[in-house]
Design an enzyme around this catalytic site. Sequence first.
Site, mmCIF file in Angstrom:
data_model
loop_
_atom_site.group_PDB
_atom_site.id
_atom_site.type_symbol
_atom_site.label_atom_id
_atom_site.label_comp_id
_atom_site.label_asym_id
_atom_site.label_seq_id
_atom_site.Cartn_x
_atom_site.Cartn_y
_atom_site.Cartn_z
ATOM 1 N N CYS A 1 -0.041 18.847 44.870
ATOM 2 C CA CYS A 1 -0.609 20.197 44.797
ATOM 3 C C CYS A 1 -0.174 21.021 46.008
ATOM 4 O O CYS A 1 -0.208 20.542 47.151
ATOM 5 C CB CYS A 1 -2.128 20.110 44.734
ATOM 6 S SG CYS A 1 -2.931 21.723 44.582
ATOM 7 N N HIS B 1 19.644 16.263 27.549
ATOM 8 C CA HIS B 1 18.845 17.014 26.587
ATOM 9 C C HIS B 1 18.773 16.189 25.315
ATOM 10 O O HIS B 1 19.612 15.305 25.071
ATOM 11 C CB HIS B 1 19.452 18.391 26.306
ATOM 12 C CG HIS B 1 18.511 19.303 25.557
ATOM 13 N ND1 HIS B 1 17.193 19.445 25.885
ATOM 14 C CD2 HIS B 1 18.724 20.116 24.481
ATOM 15 C CE1 HIS B 1 16.621 20.307 25.065
ATOM 16 N NE2 HIS B 1 17.518 20.716 24.204
ATOM 17 N N CYS C 1 -7.957 20.621 41.628
ATOM 18 C CA CYS C 1 -8.309 22.039 41.834
ATOM 19 C C CYS C 1 -7.602 22.988 40.879
ATOM 20 O O CYS C 1 -7.784 24.197 40.969
ATOM 21 C CB CYS C 1 -7.998 22.442 43.270
ATOM 22 S SG CYS C 1 -6.220 22.593 43.627
ATOM 23 N N CYS D 1 -2.801 20.788 39.144
ATOM 24 C CA CYS D 1 -3.510 19.782 39.936
ATOM 25 C C CYS D 1 -4.772 19.338 39.197
ATOM 26 O O CYS D 1 -5.562 20.174 38.761
ATOM 27 C CB CYS D 1 -3.868 20.352 41.302
ATOM 28 S SG CYS D 1 -4.880 19.263 42.324
ATOM 29 N N ASP E 1 16.626 22.388 17.196
ATOM 30 C CA ASP E 1 16.056 22.152 18.523
ATOM 31 C C ASP E 1 14.626 22.680 18.557
ATOM 32 O O ASP E 1 14.401 23.887 18.643
ATOM 33 C CB ASP E 1 16.901 22.856 19.593
ATOM 34 C CG ASP E 1 16.528 22.432 21.003
ATOM 35 O OD1 ASP E 1 15.343 22.141 21.222
ATOM 36 O OD2 ASP E 1 17.418 22.391 21.878
ATOM 37 N N CYS F 1 11.836 17.872 26.835
ATOM 38 C CA CYS F 1 12.651 17.769 25.619
ATOM 39 C C CYS F 1 12.606 16.387 24.963
ATOM 40 O O CYS F 1 12.649 16.275 23.740
ATOM 41 C CB CYS F 1 14.089 18.181 25.913
ATOM 42 S SG CYS F 1 14.956 17.133 27.100
ATOM 43 N N CYS G 1 -3.998 21.810 47.818
ATOM 44 C CA CYS G 1 -4.870 20.793 48.409
ATOM 45 C C CYS G 1 -4.174 19.454 48.660
ATOM 46 O O CYS G 1 -4.817 18.502 49.115
ATOM 47 C CB CYS G 1 -6.101 20.568 47.533
ATOM 48 S SG CYS G 1 -5.728 19.799 45.932
#
Length: 504
Positions: free
Chosen positions: A135, A188, A109, A106, A205, A161, A138
């Site tokens: 969040c 992917h 916060c 977040c 990869d 990816c 909050c």
Amino acid sequence: MAASVEFSFPSTSRSTISQNAFLQSVHNHFQNVMEYEDDKLLEVAISYVPVAKIQMCAIERMRSLQKDIKTGSLDAPEMHLEEAILIELVKWFKTSFFSWVDCPPCHFCSGATKHSFNTEKRDAKVTIRVEIFKCTLCDTETEFPRYNDLATLLITRKGRCGEWAKCFMLFCRAMKYDTRLVVDNTDHVWTEIYSPILKRWLHCDPCENVIDAPLMYEAGWGKKLDYIIAYSKDEVQDITWKYSSNHRDLLTRRNMCTENELITTLIAMRDKRWEILSLERKKFIRKRLCTELVDMMKEREPNENEKSGRSSGSLDWRLQRMETSWKPYVWNVGEHQEVSIKYRTSTNTYEIALLDGTTVKSKKSWENAIYEMKDIFRKEETDWKMTYLARTEGSENAKISWKFKVDNNNKVIDRINIRVSSQAYQSGKIEWILCYDDNCTKIPKESEKHFTLENLNTVTEFTLTAYLSGGEGRTAWQHSQILRQGTDSLDYPMEITIRLRNSS
């Protein structure tokens, strides 16, 4: 046995690309791959790469390998410098340059967030979409732009990816590697590097820090593949068959277009691109392509390295995508009188070693060898260059267990020696519990590096469990860590040594 599939090679028409949505996407990817050939961008990219350090590490890797081969402690082929440099490049990119993001913290916060929805495209040049996360503490919304602009990715250095593969391919082109971007239709993206020495394309990869393990997506991740297309400045190629050991089953899932339509489209696009190539370059590519097509006709069984599940992303995220091979695992011992099971967090690998230090078995990825777990993941801190196991963000507690069992009716456990490490901050708590038969023993903090139980008589199995809890504030999850070590460390923060004796 490979499926018998007949391919025809029709004449290459210059007509407009098919209106088929999948073929349109193939065409778009092939057009977009030319962005990696911008000389100014490549010049900027290479300035980020510590080339001298990578080359030095590659030479050290080769020397170490050659020493092990000569002394007889390792039975493996010698490594070429080109291959060693590529290994070090991938390692640097994974551990020092780019960061993985499942759910961003977040922005208000720093609490854990969950995906809420996606917005429409903002600027086609800069972002593909913007993901909105809410969040859990909050309710503030945090934006996570999925950038596709290469210059921007050099600055943000984070994503999943798609961003990883695009930025890594840019570095590969800057390093003068013949590289192609590989797009898997089942979601992917990775790269392939052509090796003039091996005379073949190498699967690479960067998200997984894995090279030359093409069957891992099918065998390890459990993917049901259909189309995998590779794109470079010179060619576009369907390479799906290389990534499967069951061509007949694979063929049943290819329904986005006919095989004839796909081949026609690929050849048309390839021929158009080849109009600017020299005769020598076209001759080289044709020869390379023919070799690859022949190789792809062969089905191959996956090796052990290709049977591991996905390691990038949190475990919860991988489980949701069903891209992990994790299931409760029991370490079976009994073949040798005394063995040590060791885990190294920096390389994310296990080893079983004999009393003289000889390694008899290795296993990759922490979750592939545990018996039970809850809300735990492996964390890499690229800024502090540390790695450890910790609670998932937002969780109040976590646990992880390893189980060991004697698979020999004539043996029982005589002695257990445990060496582990914990690091708690503020009010973070960690408890290690060893359980056998009907007994459970807490390992005191001062005994973590040398805890021994002897004369166990009838014990044939036991479990070692770590419980993580406590902490303060928004980063409480980070205040209890186990098996912490530097990303370059070669030590083993966990080692369980088991000595057996005859049961009679």
